[in-house]
Design a protein around this motif. Structure first.
Motif, short mmCIF file in Angstrom:
data_model
loop_
_atom_site.label_atom_id
_atom_site.label_comp_id
_atom_site.label_asym_id
_atom_site.label_seq_id
_atom_site.Cartn_x
_atom_site.Cartn_y
_atom_site.Cartn_z
N THR A 249 0.85 -1.19 0.00
CA THR A 249 0.00 0.00 0.00
C THR A 249 0.89 1.23 0.00
N SER A 250 0.34 2.38 -0.32
CA SER A 250 1.12 3.61 -0.41
C SER A 250 0.72 4.60 0.68
N LEU A 251 1.69 5.35 1.13
CA LEU A 251 1.43 6.45 2.04
C LEU A 251 0.79 7.60 1.26
N ASP A 252 -0.22 8.24 1.84
CA ASP A 252 -0.82 9.43 1.25
C ASP A 252 -1.34 10.30 2.39
N VAL A 253 -0.73 11.47 2.56
CA VAL A 253 -1.09 12.34 3.69
C VAL A 253 -1.97 13.52 3.27
N THR A 254 -2.53 13.45 2.06
CA THR A 254 -3.33 14.58 1.58
C THR A 254 -4.40 14.98 2.58
N ALA A 255 -5.03 13.99 3.21
CA ALA A 255 -6.15 14.28 4.12
C ALA A 255 -5.70 14.95 5.41
N ILE A 256 -4.41 14.89 5.74
CA ILE A 256 -3.95 15.46 7.01
C ILE A 256 -2.92 16.57 6.81
N LEU A 257 -2.92 17.18 5.64
CA LEU A 257 -1.96 18.26 5.38
C LEU A 257 -2.07 19.41 6.38
N PRO A 258 -3.27 19.87 6.72
CA PRO A 258 -3.35 20.96 7.72
C PRO A 258 -2.79 20.54 9.08
N GLU A 259 -2.99 19.30 9.46
CA GLU A 259 -2.47 18.82 10.74
C GLU A 259 -0.95 18.76 10.74
N LEU A 260 -0.36 18.37 9.62
CA LEU A 260 1.10 18.35 9.52
C LEU A 260 1.67 19.77 9.60
N ALA A 261 1.01 20.70 8.95
CA ALA A 261 1.45 22.10 9.02
C ALA A 261 1.36 22.61 10.45
N ASP A 262 0.27 22.27 11.12
CA ASP A 262 0.07 22.70 12.50
C ASP A 262 1.09 22.08 13.44
N ALA A 263 1.61 20.90 13.06
CA ALA A 263 2.62 20.22 13.88
C ALA A 263 4.01 20.81 13.68
N PHE B 3 -0.45 17.33 -5.26
CA PHE B 3 -0.03 17.91 -3.98
C PHE B 3 0.12 19.42 -4.08
N ARG B 4 0.58 19.92 -5.23
CA ARG B 4 0.69 21.36 -5.40
C ARG B 4 -0.68 22.01 -5.28
N ALA B 5 -1.68 21.39 -5.92
CA ALA B 5 -3.03 21.93 -5.87
C ALA B 5 -3.59 21.91 -4.45
N SER B 6 -3.33 20.81 -3.71
CA SER B 6 -3.83 20.71 -2.34
C SER B 6 -3.18 21.74 -1.44
N LEU B 7 -1.87 21.92 -1.56
CA LEU B 7 -1.17 22.90 -0.73
C LEU B 7 -1.60 24.32 -1.06
N ASP B 8 -1.84 24.59 -2.34
CA ASP B 8 -2.29 25.93 -2.73
C ASP B 8 -3.68 26.22 -2.18
N ARG B 9 -4.56 25.19 -2.18
CA ARG B 9 -5.90 25.39 -1.62
C ARG B 9 -5.83 25.70 -0.13
N ILE B 10 -4.96 24.97 0.58
CA ILE B 10 -4.81 25.21 2.02
C ILE B 10 -4.26 26.61 2.27
N ALA B 11 -3.28 27.02 1.47
CA ALA B 11 -2.70 28.35 1.63
C ALA B 11 -3.72 29.46 1.39
N ASN B 12 -4.72 29.15 0.58
CA ASN B 12 -5.77 30.13 0.29
C ASN B 12 -6.97 30.01 1.22
N GLY B 13 -6.80 29.18 2.28
CA GLY B 13 -7.86 29.05 3.25
C GLY B 13 -8.97 28.11 2.86
N GLN B 14 -8.77 27.33 1.82
CA GLN B 14 -9.79 26.39 1.37
C GLN B 14 -9.53 25.00 1.94
N THR B 15 -10.54 24.17 1.90
CA THR B 15 -10.38 22.80 2.37
C THR B 15 -9.48 22.03 1.42
#
Length: 325
Positions: free
Chosen positions: A250-264, A288-300
């Motif tokens: 199986t593969s690691l995928d942390v997309t769902a917990i990106l805000p938690e990693l940033a907070d850590a 991942f670029r799209a997910s990080l950009d969404r988080i940076a813009n305050g989006q889910t």
């Protein structure tokens, strides 16, 4: 968080840069890096061209020199460090204590990162590498929970980089020794895990058998997808039951917990996969670029559609959300 992306070839490096990488990491075409496979990695001229290309696009390049030197052959590893610094990489990723000392003494201004191969997972170990060798970032092994990473970042003064997508390999433990036993080549010293020259497939009636050296790693039925025989992802029989004793495919995928990693307090996210092709790199890095950009813009930060690229079409958050003690 910085997005650190793999490149096993110049084409993959360009793909990673174009897909939105902040950093690309790669290795020389020899035993000094832990992905030493035929057809992969960079010559010195190729790395120089890659650094020029990446820097032109505002992207950094890290050189992985993360295997352990052979006694009497240290010059190969010393030359890798010297050449990487001369070419102008932005950081050198090292694991061996002697090589760290060499890099610190010979190139005091070079930025040094500690490889996951060193398996530094506690405060005192990380402080040691920072104090003795000036290490400025540590790549944490895939065994720490989110809370452990949070606590660690409160107590240390160096940056932390964690794995975000790809293989779950721990690397500094007995499983690598098993691969060495089966093939005679070490992931930690030769940079090769389950090398292709030792891989064999056999048809047995309605089953396909995958073998590594003289060892059967898995037996697949007609309805199963045949995987590559990496020893730690094999099915073995123990206590009269057959199953994945070490690790499921199986593969690691942390997309769902990106805000938690940033907070850590995590500084950087590392995507695994220098042996992967440029199409894979483009899709994973882009997601991942799209997910990080969404988080940076305050989006889910919605999950990326990466299931088809996950090993066994399954993914996990690994130890980050560890529920066991």
């Amino acid at each position: 968080m910085e997005l650190v992306c793999p490149a096993g070839t110049p084409a993959s490096l360009r793909a990673a840069v174009e897909a939105g990488a902040d950093v690309v990491y790669c290795g020389f075409r020899d035993a000094t890096n832990a992905r030493n496979f035929p057809g992969l990695n960079f010559s010195r001229p190729e790395l120089a061209e890659a650094v020029t290309f990446a820097h032109k696009h505002g992207v950094h390049v890290y050189l992985a020199c993360n295997t352990y030197p052979h006694a009497g052959s240290e010059d190969i590893w010393h030359k890798a460090v010297d050449d990487a610094v001369a070419i102008g990489v932005d950081a050198v990723i090292l694991a061996d204590i002697g090589l760290l000392r060499y890099a610190r003494d010979k190139h005091p201004d070079a930025r040094l990162h500690l490889s996951v191969q060193a398996s530094a997972s506690n405060e005192e170990a990380i402080r040691f590498y920072h104090r003795e060798f000036g290490v400025r970032r540590v790549v944490l092994p895939r065994v720490l929970s989110l809370e452990e990473i949070r606590m660690l970042n409160r107590r240390i003064s160096v940056e932390t980089e964690v794995f975000a997508f790809g293989g779950m390999c721990v690397m500094a433990e007995g499983r690598c020794s098993l691969s060495s036993y089966a093939t005679g080549e070490s992931p930690n010293m030769n940079g090769v895990c389950s090398p292709a020259a030792h891989v064999h497939y056999e048809e047995r009636g309605d089953s396909t058998v995958s073998r590594l050296g003289n060892f059967t790693i898995n037996v697949y039925g007609n309805d199963e997808k045949v995987g590559y025989p990496t020893l730690c992802k094999g099915r073995f029989r123990a206590m009269d039951k057959a199953g994945y004793l070490f690790e499921e495919p199986t593969s690691l995928d942390v997309t769902a917990i990106l805000p938690e990693l940033a907070d850590a307090g995590v500084t950087a996210l590392k995507i695994e996969g220098r042996q992967r092709g440029k199409a894979y790199i483009s899709q994973v890095v882009g997601a991942f670029r799209a997910s990080l950009d969404r988080i940076a813009n305050g989006q889910t930060g919605a999950r990326g559609n990466l299931a088809a690229l996950s090993e066994g079409q399954a993914d996990t958050t690994g130890a980050y959300r560890r529920s066991w003690q």
